[in-house]
Design a protein around this motif. Structure first.
Motif, mmCIF file in Angstrom:
data_model
loop_
_atom_site.group_PDB
_atom_site.id
_atom_site.type_symbol
_atom_site.label_atom_id
_atom_site.label_comp_id
_atom_site.label_asym_id
_atom_site.label_seq_id
_atom_site.Cartn_x
_atom_site.Cartn_y
_atom_site.Cartn_z
ATOM 1 N N TYR A 176 0.851 -1.187 0.000
ATOM 2 C CA TYR A 176 0.000 0.000 0.000
ATOM 3 C C TYR A 176 0.890 1.242 0.000
ATOM 4 C CZ TYR A 176 -2.953 3.819 1.581
ATOM 5 O OH TYR A 176 -3.589 5.021 1.672
ATOM 6 N N ALA A 177 0.445 2.280 -0.716
ATOM 7 C CA ALA A 177 1.111 3.588 -0.695
ATOM 8 C C ALA A 177 0.033 4.651 -0.793
ATOM 9 C CB ALA A 177 2.104 3.720 -1.844
ATOM 10 N N ASN A 178 0.122 5.674 0.056
ATOM 11 C CA ASN A 178 -0.902 6.726 0.033
ATOM 12 C C ASN A 178 -0.526 7.807 -0.976
ATOM 13 O OD1 ASN A 178 1.148 8.062 1.393
ATOM 14 N ND2 ASN A 178 -0.244 9.133 2.769
ATOM 15 N N PRO A 179 -1.457 8.716 -1.298
ATOM 16 C CA PRO A 179 -1.182 9.727 -2.341
ATOM 17 C C PRO A 179 0.015 10.625 -2.048
ATOM 18 C CG PRO A 179 -3.529 9.609 -1.874
ATOM 19 C CD PRO A 179 -2.859 8.768 -0.835
ATOM 20 N N ALA A 180 0.327 10.866 -0.766
ATOM 21 C CA ALA A 180 1.431 11.769 -0.445
ATOM 22 C C ALA A 180 2.773 11.242 -0.933
ATOM 23 C CB ALA A 180 1.495 11.993 1.074
ATOM 24 N N VAL A 181 2.857 9.945 -1.185
ATOM 25 C CA VAL A 181 4.117 9.363 -1.659
ATOM 26 C C VAL A 181 4.518 9.972 -3.001
ATOM 27 C CG1 VAL A 181 5.224 7.223 -2.455
ATOM 28 C CG2 VAL A 181 3.804 7.211 -0.394
ATOM 29 N N GLU A 182 3.542 10.226 -3.854
ATOM 30 C CA GLU A 182 3.852 10.792 -5.167
ATOM 31 C C GLU A 182 4.418 12.200 -5.024
ATOM 32 O OE1 GLU A 182 1.824 11.411 -9.578
ATOM 33 O OE2 GLU A 182 0.569 10.899 -7.852
ATOM 34 N N ARG A 183 3.856 12.993 -4.117
ATOM 35 C CA ARG A 183 4.357 14.353 -3.918
ATOM 36 C C ARG A 183 5.781 14.352 -3.363
ATOM 37 N NH1 ARG A 183 4.702 17.136 0.496
ATOM 38 N NH2 ARG A 183 3.347 15.702 1.626
ATOM 39 N N ILE A 184 6.104 13.362 -2.522
ATOM 40 C CA ILE A 184 7.416 13.341 -1.873
ATOM 41 C C ILE A 184 8.471 12.662 -2.741
ATOM 42 C CG2 ILE A 184 8.686 12.513 0.154
ATOM 43 C CD1 ILE A 184 6.050 12.691 1.710
ATOM 44 N N LEU A 185 8.108 11.518 -3.357
ATOM 45 C CA LEU A 185 9.108 10.721 -4.088
ATOM 46 C C LEU A 185 8.834 10.620 -5.583
ATOM 47 C CD1 LEU A 185 9.647 7.812 -1.528
ATOM 48 C CD2 LEU A 185 11.105 9.795 -1.930
ATOM 49 N N GLY A 186 7.712 11.177 -6.051
ATOM 50 C CA GLY A 186 7.462 11.209 -7.488
ATOM 51 C C GLY A 186 6.796 9.976 -8.054
ATOM 52 N N TYR A 187 6.566 8.942 -7.241
ATOM 53 C CA TYR A 187 5.943 7.709 -7.728
ATOM 54 C C TYR A 187 4.444 7.737 -7.486
ATOM 55 C CZ TYR A 187 10.609 5.604 -8.013
ATOM 56 O OH TYR A 187 11.911 5.316 -8.325
ATOM 57 N N ASP A 188 3.668 7.373 -8.525
ATOM 58 C CA ASP A 188 2.243 7.174 -8.339
ATOM 59 C C ASP A 188 2.042 5.966 -7.428
ATOM 60 O OD1 ASP A 188 -0.406 5.726 -9.224
ATOM 61 O OD2 ASP A 188 -0.619 7.837 -9.807
ATOM 62 N N PRO A 189 1.119 6.023 -6.446
ATOM 63 C CA PRO A 189 0.924 4.880 -5.547
ATOM 64 C C PRO A 189 0.692 3.569 -6.283
ATOM 65 C CG PRO A 189 -0.252 6.789 -4.711
ATOM 66 C CD PRO A 189 0.280 7.166 -6.063
ATOM 67 N N ASP A 190 -0.128 3.597 -7.365
ATOM 68 C CA ASP A 190 -0.381 2.365 -8.124
ATOM 69 C C ASP A 190 0.893 1.833 -8.764
ATOM 70 O OD1 ASP A 190 -3.031 2.584 -7.440
ATOM 71 O OD2 ASP A 190 -3.590 3.646 -9.284
ATOM 72 N N GLU A 191 1.814 2.747 -9.065
ATOM 73 C CA GLU A 191 3.087 2.352 -9.662
ATOM 74 C C GLU A 191 3.973 1.621 -8.667
ATOM 75 O OE1 GLU A 191 6.822 4.593 -11.964
ATOM 76 O OE2 GLU A 191 5.102 5.735 -11.196
ATOM 77 N N LEU A 192 3.819 1.924 -7.391
ATOM 78 C CA LEU A 192 4.657 1.305 -6.364
ATOM 79 C C LEU A 192 4.089 -0.010 -5.850
ATOM 80 C CD1 LEU A 192 5.855 4.250 -4.081
ATOM 81 C CD2 LEU A 192 7.222 2.878 -5.645
ATOM 82 N N VAL A 193 2.750 -0.097 -5.708
ATOM 83 C CA VAL A 193 2.136 -1.295 -5.129
ATOM 84 C C VAL A 193 2.483 -2.515 -5.981
ATOM 85 C CG1 VAL A 193 -0.042 -2.437 -4.569
ATOM 86 C CG2 VAL A 193 0.282 -0.013 -4.051
ATOM 87 N N GLY A 194 2.995 -3.514 -5.303
ATOM 88 C CA GLY A 194 3.414 -4.734 -5.980
ATOM 89 C C GLY A 194 4.881 -4.752 -6.329
ATOM 90 N N SER A 195 5.552 -3.601 -6.250
ATOM 91 C CA SER A 195 6.990 -3.554 -6.544
ATOM 92 C C SER A 195 7.771 -3.616 -5.234
ATOM 93 C CB SER A 195 7.335 -2.272 -7.304
ATOM 94 O OG SER A 195 7.099 -1.144 -6.481
ATOM 95 N N SER A 196 9.081 -3.733 -5.345
ATOM 96 C CA SER A 196 9.931 -3.828 -4.153
ATOM 97 C C SER A 196 10.186 -2.439 -3.583
ATOM 98 C CB SER A 196 11.257 -4.490 -4.495
ATOM 99 O OG SER A 196 12.131 -4.453 -3.379
ATOM 100 N N LYS A 197 10.279 -2.397 -2.255
ATOM 101 C CA LYS A 197 10.566 -1.130 -1.595
ATOM 102 C C LYS A 197 11.944 -0.598 -1.968
ATOM 103 C CE LYS A 197 11.586 1.025 2.789
ATOM 104 N NZ LYS A 197 12.084 0.804 4.151
#
Length: 705
Positions: A176-197
């Motif tokens: 899971y990743a919340n919307p603020a992740v995109e503002r801080i790290l540039g990744y869309d949450p859907d882009e991160l879910v399922g990938s490695s940290k």
């Protein structure tokens, strides 16, 4: 939310205020269309949201008028549900109940959590509840509905937070990743879910993270502070972002997960860097100011200034240019002396530099172009404000100055040393990287330039003072030579004139007659008066050069000696002289004796026809003593109060009162040598009071002649 755990006792473990948490939670649940309420343990409703009114069909006013227990079917009460909440400890509990609406019974799931409120400062228990309509087709549906309730609640909370939230499994895969992740790290949450940290961890730290995670899973050992730790994150664009991170782990359906809450601390880091730079610059300015006071060599000061500025700003080069060397270059006298170092086209000369060398040609080009504005030095001299260049390539002011870019200069700054109207020179910095100079950077360089200008001006004054002192010493030496000549060469002819006149009178007095004797008497008297004046002038000139070192002097003893010396004069004038106890001062005993003798003899001389009364007093005046000598004599016109202290200035003819007119002038010189002042307060016929100040014992250093 500030990084790190809270230390406020009014806050909960998650950092939220106890008094504010229900209100915040209700707003978030309302946004998620989740019904919620707050009630006392006995069922009295404290607050409900609109979602609950939609579920039950009652208005908020109607709900508040009834006990929450009236919404339950059968014998179920909130108090009985609260008992099961107590059995579960601090964790929330969920219960399946039927809720009585306006029209029918609705199967629901109630999630309860014990909370606290503080009305009027008294902490009182309360129960917070979430109600969701339950699907009754099967138990799995009940669990799904329960999960949905918490899921939507969590989603509402997570979406509202400005901090990033990431949930990982034990393989470091993002769940899971919340919307603020995109503002801080540039990744869309859907882009991160399922990938490695590890995707958002800088490559240099990825293996360290994986090893630490594996060690924790095997041993429970933590190698970092999970409450708060600062770590870099990898932005999608490739650069690193400083993060403040809080970590925790939890178990759900038998699987272990990790949740990380993080925020971008770049603004705080930048503020810390700015503060650190300001402190370093202030320390450099303080050091430079002390150095300017202690160091009298201008070249050493300029060299130290360039070193401090280059280090504080972290620039490649710092230079001090001196202005107006063109005038000395065109001066024939300067050319003949061989002192000129600049060509006639140069407006500046390099006085000190750090980081730049003549080999790169930058300084040579700057000085050669300094008569115009296509160099930093020339542009600074031509400007009323500091010249700040953040990028030479795009700055229109230096489009005709390719030498800067050709020598690797990308950014620069120049400030004037001295006044804008008459500058002494320029303080300039050059850097090979494009950079922004903050306001405090400009202020720092201006402060350094002010210190340099002030120190140079002070040194100029000191040189002028030294020259003046040298001239005064030479003048004093000439005065000494004159005084010596007056005391020997001039007095000898006077003695010869006086002796021969007396010899003429003794041998030929009878033949000269009365007129001849009178003429000889006038000539002898004139010679004697001239000798007295020369001796007085000699004494006046030696007040400073022939004085004794200062030491403690008891004025009572001085006055006693003076009265002894003047005993005959006092008795002849029938004078009465009284004195209070006088202080001990610091001064020259011989000169102070002369001071009192002159004032008292003057008082007796100008006493008039009445018996003379003189009173000597003293009183403290700060770091000085003020001594006064008051008489009841003929007095002085206030308009003449200043004239009486001048050399050879007399207010009366010699037929009226004898004297050379130098006694009070000697008094003023003596008092001034003791850093004091002397004045007279008088009216004609009402006597005169002469007042003078002398330093207290221990307040003035000993002075040698």
């Amino acid at each position: 939310m500030e990084p790190g755990p809270s230390h406020d006792p009014s806050e909960t473990d998650d950092g939220r205020s106890a008094g504010q948490r229900p209100g915040r939670l209700e707003r978030l649940l309302e946004a998620a269309d989740v019904a919620c309420f707050r009630a006392t343990p006995t069922g009295e409703l404290i607050a409900v949201n609109d979602a609950l009114t939609r579920l039950t069909g009652y208005t908020q006013a109607e709900l508040r008028e009834r006990s929450f227990d009236s919404l339950f079917d059968g014998e179920t009460t909130l108090e009985s549900l609260g008992a099961s909440l107590d059995e579960s400890g601090p964790e929330p509990t969920s219960t399946s109940v039927s809720i009585r609406t306006k029209t029918d019974l609705v199967p629901c799931t109630v999630h309860l959590e014990r909370w606290s409120q503080e009305p009027d400062g008294d902490r009182q228990p309360a129960i917070t509840g979430i109600i969701r309509r339950r699907n009754v087709t099967g138990q799995s549906a009940v669990n799904a509905e329960s999960d949905l309730t918490y899921g939507r609640t969590f989603e509402a909370l997570a979406d509202a937070l400005p901090d990033g939230i990431i949930v990982l499994d034990t393989n470091s895969d993002v769940q899971y990743a919340n919307p603020a992740v995109e503002r801080i790290l540039g990744y869309d949450p859907d882009e991160l879910v399922g990938s490695s940290k590890v995707k958002i961890i800088p490559e240099r730290l990825r293996q360290t993270h994986l090893s630490a995670l594996q060690r924790y899973l095997e041993t429970g050992e933590r190698n970092i502070n999970w409450t708060y730790v600062e770590l870099p994150g990898q932005h999608k664009s490739g650069y690193e972002v400083p993060l403040g991170v809080s970590l925790n782990d939890f178990t759900y359906d038998g699987d272990r997960y990790f949740v990380g809450l993080f925020r971008d601390i770049s603004p705080r880091r930048e503020a810390e860097r700015t503060l650190k730079a300001k402190v370093a610059q202030l320390e450099s300015i303080a050091y430079l100011g002390r150095h300017a006071l202690d160091e009298g060599d201008a070249d050493d000061l300029l060299e130290k200034a360039t070193e401090l500025i280059a280090a504080a700003l972290e620039v490649d080069c710092c230079v001090v240019y001196e202005h107006d060397v063109a005038e000395s270059a065109g001066d024939p006298a300067g050319a003949e002396s061989g002192e000129t170092t600049a060509s006639s086209s140069d407006a500046v000369e390099v006085r000190a530099t750090v980081g730049c060398t003549d080999a790169d040609g930058l300084l040579e080009n700057e000085t050669a172009r300094s008569a115009g504005t296509d160099s930093l030095a020339g542009a600074t001299l031509d400007s009323d404000d500091p010249v700040v260049v953040e990028d030479v390539a795009t700055d229109d002011r230096f489009s005709d100055a390719p030498h800067l870019a050709d020598h690797g200069v990308r950014s620069a700054m120049g400030v004037t040393i001295g006044s804008i109207a008459e500058p002494w020179g320029t303080l300039a910095v050059y850097d090979s990287e494009q950079r922004e100079f903050a306001d405090h950077d400009v202020d720092f360089v201006e402060s350094a330039a002010t210190i340099i200008a002030t120190a140079l001006e002070r040194q100029r004054y000191e040189r002028q003072l030294g020259e003046t002192v040298a001239e005064l010493e030479a003048s004093n030496e000439r005065l000494e030579q004159f005084a010596y000549a007056a005391s020997h060469d001039l007095q000898e002819p006077l003695r010869m004139v006086s002796s021969y006149l007396k010899l003429l009178e003794s041998r030929y007095g009878d033949d000269l007659g009365s007129d001849g004797e009178e003429f000889i008497a006038y000539a002898v008297d004139g010679a004697e008066r001239m000798r007295d004046m020369i001796e007085g002038l000699l004494e006046y000139s030696r007040i400073d050069t022939q004085g004794e070192p200062f030491e403690p002097v008891d004025l009572d003893e001085v006055l006693e000696d003076v009265l002894t010396d003047l005993q005959v004069m006092i008795e002849d004038a029938d004078a009465e002289i009284t004195a209070e106890s006088l202080p001990i001062v610091r001064g020259d005993a011989r000169q102070l004796r002369q001071l009192f003798q002159n004032l008292l003899s003057n008082a007796i001389e100008y006493s008039g026809d009445e018996p003379l009364r003189v009173r000597v007093e003293a009183e403290g005046a700060g770091r000085m003593w003020e001594v006064s000598v008051a008489d009841e004599g003929i007095g002085i016109d206030p308009d003449d109060a200043e004239q009486v202290f001048r050399v050879f200035q007399r207010l009366h003819s010699r037929e009226e009162y004898d004297g050379t007119g130098i006694g009070l002038a000697l008094c003023r010189r003596i008092v001034e040598r003791h850093d004091g002042e002397i004045t007279v307060d008088s009216e004609p016929g009402e006597g005169a009071t002469f007042s003078f100040t002398l330093p207290r014992r221990g307040t003035t250093e000993s002075r040698s002649p």
